[in-house]
Design an enzyme around this catalytic site. Structure first.
Site, PDB file in Angstrom:
ATOM      1  N   ARG A   2       0.806  -1.246  -0.142  1.00 50.54           N
ATOM      2  CA  ARG A   2      -0.066  -0.176   0.137  1.00 50.54           C
ATOM      3  C   ARG A   2       0.750   1.199   0.001  1.00 50.54           C
ATOM      4  NH1 ARG A   2      -0.466   4.666   2.442  1.00 50.54           N
ATOM      5  NH2 ARG A   2      -0.364   3.498   4.448  1.00 50.54           N
ATOM      6  N   ASP A   3       1.600   1.451   0.943  1.00 50.56           N
ATOM      7  CA  ASP A   3       2.689   2.628   1.164  1.00 50.56           C
ATOM      8  C   ASP A   3       3.690   2.438  -0.051  1.00 50.56           C
ATOM      9  OD1 ASP A   3       3.803   4.810   2.160  1.00 50.56           O
ATOM     10  OD2 ASP A   3       3.057   4.333   3.892  1.00 50.56           O
ATOM     11  N   TYR A  18       4.617  15.899   4.372  1.00 48.53           N
ATOM     12  CA  TYR A  18       3.889  14.373   4.086  1.00 48.53           C
ATOM     13  C   TYR A  18       4.865  13.831   3.078  1.00 48.53           C
ATOM     14  CZ  TYR A  18      -0.487  11.558   3.341  1.00 48.53           C
ATOM     15  OH  TYR A  18      -0.947  10.654   3.183  1.00 48.53           O
ATOM     16  N   SER A  56       3.846  10.450   9.321  1.00 41.11           N
ATOM     17  CA  SER A  56       3.743  10.648   8.053  1.00 41.11           C
ATOM     18  C   SER A  56       4.731  11.315   7.387  1.00 41.11           C
ATOM     19  CB  SER A  56       2.121  11.231   7.603  1.00 41.11           C
ATOM     20  OG  SER A  56       1.065  10.768   8.339  1.00 41.11           O
ATOM     21  N   HIS A  67       8.130   6.736   9.173  1.00 37.37           N
ATOM     22  CA  HIS A  67       8.789   6.692   7.897  1.00 37.37           C
ATOM     23  C   HIS A  67      10.241   6.950   8.208  1.00 37.37           C
ATOM     24  CE1 HIS A  67       5.694   6.765   4.657  1.00 37.37           C
ATOM     25  NE2 HIS A  67       5.009   6.852   5.424  1.00 37.37           N
ATOM     26  N   HIS A  91       3.217   4.020  -3.582  1.00 34.03           N
ATOM     27  CA  HIS A  91       3.970   5.418  -3.848  1.00 34.03           C
ATOM     28  C   HIS A  91       5.103   5.436  -4.546  1.00 34.03           C
ATOM     29  CE1 HIS A  91       0.455   7.297  -1.746  1.00 34.03           C
ATOM     30  NE2 HIS A  91       0.629   6.753  -0.478  1.00 34.03           N
ATOM     31  N   HIS A 134       3.206   4.242  13.184  1.00 32.44           N
ATOM     32  CA  HIS A 134       3.457   3.929  11.651  1.00 32.44           C
ATOM     33  C   HIS A 134       4.668   5.040  11.466  1.00 32.44           C
ATOM     34  CE1 HIS A 134       2.265   3.629   7.470  1.00 32.44           C
ATOM     35  NE2 HIS A 134       3.071   4.938   7.478  1.00 32.44           N
TER      36      HIS A 134
END
Length: 347
Positions: free
Chosen positions: A19-20, A293, A173, A204, A23, A202
């Site tokens: 899903r991520d 983001y 995010s 990054h 991108h 979550h």
């Protein structure tokens, strides 16, 4: 953070690479690739894996890009092959609808991240309630959590819980947070949420802090951690799940996954799929430094090519403006304005 204080702690891992990772692949992952990755993750013992367009349900659009298949096609193909893993989806109210959540459930999804900006939990009550009605494992997902302080995150998380969320996530995010930031927000949630409500994190990897932040989250009370095998995700990627699993094993944290199988998935399946190496480079580092983001990275690079303004400068300006997910159309506008102010001619 020694082995002694976390040894025996049980943590549920949730993989985001399908899903991520969309991108990083410009939404171009085939159904066959989805199935290949998902079955390998299932075999490695990953209990949850997320399967949708990068922007989630309803994401196929001019603004967010078109995937090679519909969300229902991806979900059905993957869910039918799972032996133990549950398929999850992302739903952003206003982009995805309850009708699309029903379709995802019918296709085989059994878990959902209902995602809002970190100050807008009040946009999610109907979607969370509907997910619970379907019997789905339901998470309230507070995006861009660095833009709300610990007390504010606690308040928003309590709202999510009141709507029916079984888990509330602190969501970095932008890859902006440091361990102390994560600790403060997770602890604040733990103080106000019911004991049975789980907390997730979550991350990054834009500042290289994905693993340290995830460990800080566990120490503060989180029991669910998102990551992505080989870090395949927006920006510099998500917390690299195989590396995180290795750190957990060193520290005595129990994940229930087969570490070596997870390493093999990363090296033999994910890395060959990458269009470019997902790493901390100049632009993704800027995301983390400026609090932008992560999904904006490729949009900013395209705007840089079109308007002749460095992507780093565009990202810094987006951070100054505190742009959030859903404002992708403003990236081109921002770059155009900067080019005009600098007297640069568009390509």
């Amino acid at each position: 953070m020694s082995e002694s204080n976390l040894k025996g702690r049980k943590v549920v891992l949730h993989d985001m690479c399908l899903r991520d990772g969309m991108h990083a692949k410009r939404e171009q992952i085939s159904v066959e690739q989805m199935v290949k990755v998902a079955t390998a993750l299932d075999d490695a013992g990953i209990p949850y894996l997320q399967v949708t367009h990068g922007a989630g349900l309803g994401g196929n659009s001019l603004q967010h890009g078109f995937a090679l298949a519909s969300n229902e096609e991806y979900i059905a193909a993957v869910a039918s092959r799972m032996k133990q893993a549950k398929v999850s989806v992302l739903l952003i109210p206003g982009l995805g609808t309850m009708r699309e959540l029903q379709a995802a459930y019918d296709a085989g999804a059994r878990s959902v991240h209902v995602a809002t900006h970190c100050t807008e939990a009040d946009t999610a009550p109907q979607h969370i309630a509907f997910a619970r009605k379907l019997g789905m494992d339901t998470t309230g997902f507070l995006m861009m959590s660095h833009l709300n302080d610990a007390a504010g995150i606690a308040q928003q998380g309590k709202l999510m819980e009141s709507y029916g969320a079984q888990t509330v996530y602190v969501t970095d995010s932008a890859g902006y947070m440091l361990p102390a930031d994560v600790t403060a927000r997770v602890r604040a949630l733990r103080e106000v949420l019911n004991p049975e409500t789980e907390i997730g994190f979550h991350g990054h990897h834009n500042l290289g802090m994905g693993i340290a932040n995830s460990i800080a989250a566990i120490e503060a009370g989180a029991t669910r951690i998102d990551g992505s095998v080989a870090g395949l995700g927006a920006g510099a990627g998500n917390t690299p799940l195989e590396v995180f699993a290795a750190v957990c094993e060193r520290m005595g944290i129990e994940t229930g996954v087969d570490l070596f199988k997870l390493m093999d998935v990363a090296e033999d399946v994910i890395v060959p799929m990458m269009d470019h190496m997902v790493r901390v480079d100049r632009e993704s580092l800027t995301l983390g430094f400026a609090g932008v983001y992560s999904t904006f990275l490729l949009h900013a690079k395209r705007a840089a090519e079109r308007f002749g303004v460095p992507a780093r400068d565009i990202l810094v300006e987006l951070g100054r403006k505190k742009m959030i997910g859903g404002q992708e159309d403003m990236i081109q506008d921002t770059a155009m304005t900067m080019a005009r102010e600098r007297g640069v001619s568009a390509a």
